[in-house]
Design a protein around this motif. Sequence first.
Motif, short mmCIF file in Angstrom:
data_model
loop_
_atom_site.label_atom_id
_atom_site.label_comp_id
_atom_site.label_asym_id
_atom_site.label_seq_id
_atom_site.Cartn_x
_atom_site.Cartn_y
_atom_site.Cartn_z
N ASP A 23 42.53 47.96 38.77
CA ASP A 23 43.84 48.34 39.30
C ASP A 23 44.82 47.19 39.12
O ASP A 23 45.91 47.35 38.58
CB ASP A 23 43.75 48.80 40.76
CG ASP A 23 42.90 47.90 41.63
OD1 ASP A 23 42.42 46.84 41.16
OD2 ASP A 23 42.70 48.25 42.82
N SER A 24 44.47 46.02 39.61
CA SER A 24 45.24 44.81 39.32
C SER A 24 44.34 43.61 39.52
O SER A 24 43.43 43.65 40.37
CB SER A 24 46.49 44.70 40.20
OG SER A 24 46.22 44.08 41.44
N LEU A 27 44.52 42.35 43.14
CA LEU A 27 43.71 43.11 44.08
C LEU A 27 42.22 42.80 43.90
O LEU A 27 41.47 42.69 44.87
CB LEU A 27 43.97 44.61 43.91
CG LEU A 27 45.35 45.10 44.34
CD1 LEU A 27 45.55 46.56 43.95
CD2 LEU A 27 45.55 44.92 45.83
N GLU A 28 41.81 42.66 42.65
CA GLU A 28 40.41 42.31 42.39
C GLU A 28 40.10 40.91 42.91
O GLU A 28 39.01 40.66 43.45
CB GLU A 28 40.13 42.38 40.88
CG GLU A 28 38.69 42.08 40.48
CD GLU A 28 37.69 43.10 40.99
OE1 GLU A 28 36.48 42.79 40.97
OE2 GLU A 28 38.10 44.22 41.41
N ALA A 30 41.46 39.53 45.54
CA ALA A 30 41.32 39.66 46.99
C ALA A 30 39.95 40.21 47.37
O ALA A 30 39.35 39.80 48.37
CB ALA A 30 42.43 40.55 47.55
N ARG A 31 39.46 41.14 46.56
CA ARG A 31 38.15 41.72 46.85
C ARG A 31 37.02 40.69 46.63
O ARG A 31 36.05 40.65 47.38
CB ARG A 31 37.91 42.95 45.97
CG ARG A 31 38.75 44.16 46.35
CD ARG A 31 38.31 45.40 45.59
NE ARG A 31 38.69 45.37 44.18
CZ ARG A 31 39.79 45.93 43.68
NH1 ARG A 31 40.66 46.53 44.48
NH2 ARG A 31 40.05 45.86 42.39
N GLN A 47 45.41 47.07 33.18
CA GLN A 47 45.68 47.20 34.62
C GLN A 47 46.35 48.55 34.87
O GLN A 47 47.19 48.98 34.09
CB GLN A 47 46.62 46.09 35.11
CG GLN A 47 46.02 44.70 35.12
CD GLN A 47 46.93 43.73 35.84
OE1 GLN A 47 46.59 43.20 36.89
NE2 GLN A 47 48.10 43.47 35.28
N GLU A 126 49.56 34.15 45.87
CA GLU A 126 49.27 34.78 47.16
C GLU A 126 48.13 34.02 47.82
O GLU A 126 47.14 33.68 47.16
CB GLU A 126 48.88 36.25 46.99
CG GLU A 126 50.04 37.16 46.65
CD GLU A 126 49.65 38.62 46.67
OE1 GLU A 126 48.45 38.93 46.90
OE2 GLU A 126 50.54 39.47 46.47
#
Length: 250
Positions: A23-24, A27-28, A30-31, A47, A126
Amino acid sequence: MKEQCALVDWPAGYGRQVLAEVDSTMLEAARQAPGLSGPTWICALRQTAARGRRGRAWVNPDGNFAATLVMPTSDAPDRRALRSFVAALALYDALVAVSGRVDGLALKWPNDVLLTGGKVAGILLESLGSHLAIGIGVNLVAAPALSEVEARAVPPVSVLSALGVEVGPEVFLDMLAAAFARHEAQFVTYGFGPIREAWLARAARLGERVTARMGETEITGRFETVDAEGRIVLNTGSTRQAIAAADIFF
């Protein structure tokens, strides 16, 4: 020009992941961050939900570069923010490596790279608790249409359209990771001073009038410098303003 080959070794201590689709990468990141013990590059060949600064959509056609570096760090927020300058210098070096030229390359405060006057790359930072995510997008083969970018923004360009150079995302990742590791080591050893000087030597519109927009407020002045905290300093003629976060327009 044919695709460049990476003539660099992968930096020791850095992980490397290349995903076919995600997805991005932010986001990956963060996971994955809770399970990562060392700095790790996560690169995606495609993406489906990329985004840029302030939640803006990031157009990312196949063949362009999208990656996030996830770094464990105990640094305070103000020091974490300085990694955008480290990343910008690394991008500059990687683009020189793939093109063999420095003409037309410049760094735009706070986190863009310009090529022949157009935006070729962007950086997004981030905090993820005990990790920092540094997202990087580069227009290697295609740039968004003007209708897809914000009014007054620098028009986008691609490495292919501006330089006629073809380079694949994985080759670019290797060059970028090596360059980042060099500048990061300098930052950790010597602090922000040398990074700041190197960034200023490559700065776009230094000494010229620019406009900083912070929400509904705009300030126009001469771009004097970037201070020791990474803030852009504008001289309006009556005051000198040090600005920590803004969109800059030429």
